[in-house]
Design an enzyme around this catalytic site. Structure first.
Site, PDB file in Angstrom:
ATOM      1  N   CYS A   2     104.960  29.435   7.435  1.00  0.00           N
ATOM      2  CA  CYS A   2     103.596  29.584   7.121  1.00  0.00           C
ATOM      3  C   CYS A   2     103.388  29.124   5.670  1.00  0.00           C
ATOM      4  O   CYS A   2     104.014  29.871   4.555  1.00  0.00           O
ATOM      5  CB  CYS A   2     103.043  30.879   7.130  1.00  0.00           C
ATOM      6  SG  CYS A   2     101.519  31.351   6.479  1.00  0.00           S
ATOM      7  N   GLU A 113      98.901  25.114  10.109  1.00  0.00           N
ATOM      8  CA  GLU A 113     100.198  24.491  10.595  1.00  0.00           C
ATOM      9  C   GLU A 113      99.855  23.329  11.009  1.00  0.00           C
ATOM     10  O   GLU A 113      98.803  22.727  11.194  1.00  0.00           O
ATOM     11  CB  GLU A 113     100.704  25.158  11.699  1.00  0.00           C
ATOM     12  CG  GLU A 113     101.270  26.427  11.571  1.00  0.00           C
ATOM     13  CD  GLU A 113     102.538  26.577  10.552  1.00  0.00           C
ATOM     14  OE1 GLU A 113     102.811  25.299  10.047  1.00  0.00           O
ATOM     15  OE2 GLU A 113     103.065  27.491  10.369  1.00  0.00           O
TER      16      GLU A 113
END
Length: 241
Positions: A2, A113
């Site tokens: 992340c 992402e």
């Protein structure tokens, strides 16, 4: 992993959602649609008045993203410590002390992402497409995190920093990226935030991937690639053709 996320809630909203101690939770927060490493972000931590206290007091504070171990010589090491793998977090020297007694919740509206597809138009490398991943019901995510204190001796001040735990991505998100943040259910907050010693297996059992189908993922503008860009347009879905 992340590496970017959005956190736009006010301190009063986060205090209500995470039931923090109001006396210690009104911190200055600004909406950030492009939270990036080294920035300050809200985190929820737990404290006890003393070891015999029956309850854990939750507090909302701001911390620097990228955990700086207490033994670090300079803060730049934190740039490589934005994520901690849940599979090894209890063993890694940079994280094991924080895992033992300085655990946190990291609130987020959603996270980004990047999906690397096949190369196009004769290019050697594929163009990475950012996706925004967020709860379908609009709730606030509670990402599992750790926090640490580091003394900046030149400035003679303490720096609070944090990292986000990650796990293998669930099937319907794994095609975008193989890793995703680890989340905590509400009934695990107190145990996770409690600084009292607990067995490693007990803590690891609290960590769960998001329930299948809870999160929605959709492509967004590559403007998020530039950390200087920041606004609600970053989480807007790309128009369909």
């Amino acid at each position: 992993m992340c590496g970017r996320y959005a956190t736009t809630q006010t301190s009063s909203t986060l205090s209500r959602v995470f039931e923090t101690d109001l006396a210690n939770s009104f911190v200055e927060l600004e909406a950030d649609y492009n939270m990036a490493p080294t920035k300050l972000a809200p985190v929820v931590i737990g404290r006890r008045e003393d070891a015999s206290a029956p309850a854990v007091h939750r507090e909302l504070l701001t911390a620097r993203w990228g955990l700086i171990p207490s033994w670090a010589k300079d803060p730049s090491i934190g740039n490589r410590m934005i994520n901690a793998r849940s599979e090894t977090v209890a063993e890694k020297p940079a994280f094991k002390k924080a895992f033992a007694k300085r655990r946190a919740l990291v609130p987020a509206d959603g996270y980004y992402e990047w999906y690397a597809g096949e190369p196009q138009d004769g290019k050697k490398k594929p163009v990475k497409q950012p996706f925004y991943i967020t709860p379908k019901d609009g709730s606030v995510l509670a990402m599992a995190g750790l926090y640490e204190f580091w003394k900046d001796r030149e400035a003679d001040e303490w720096v609070v920093s944090y990292t986000i735990l990650t796990t293998t991505a669930e099937d319907d998100l794994g095609h975008i990226h193989e890793r995703m943040p680890m989340f905590l259910p509400e009934d695990a907050y107190d145990t996770w935030l409690d600084p009292a010693p607990r067995a490693t297996d007990e803590l690891l059992d609290l960590l769960i991937p998001a329930a299948p189908g809870r999160l929605a993922a959709y492509p967004v503008s590559t403007a998020v690639n530039n950390v200087r860009n920041n606004g609600p347009e970053l989480i807007a879905p790309l128009p369909t053709e």
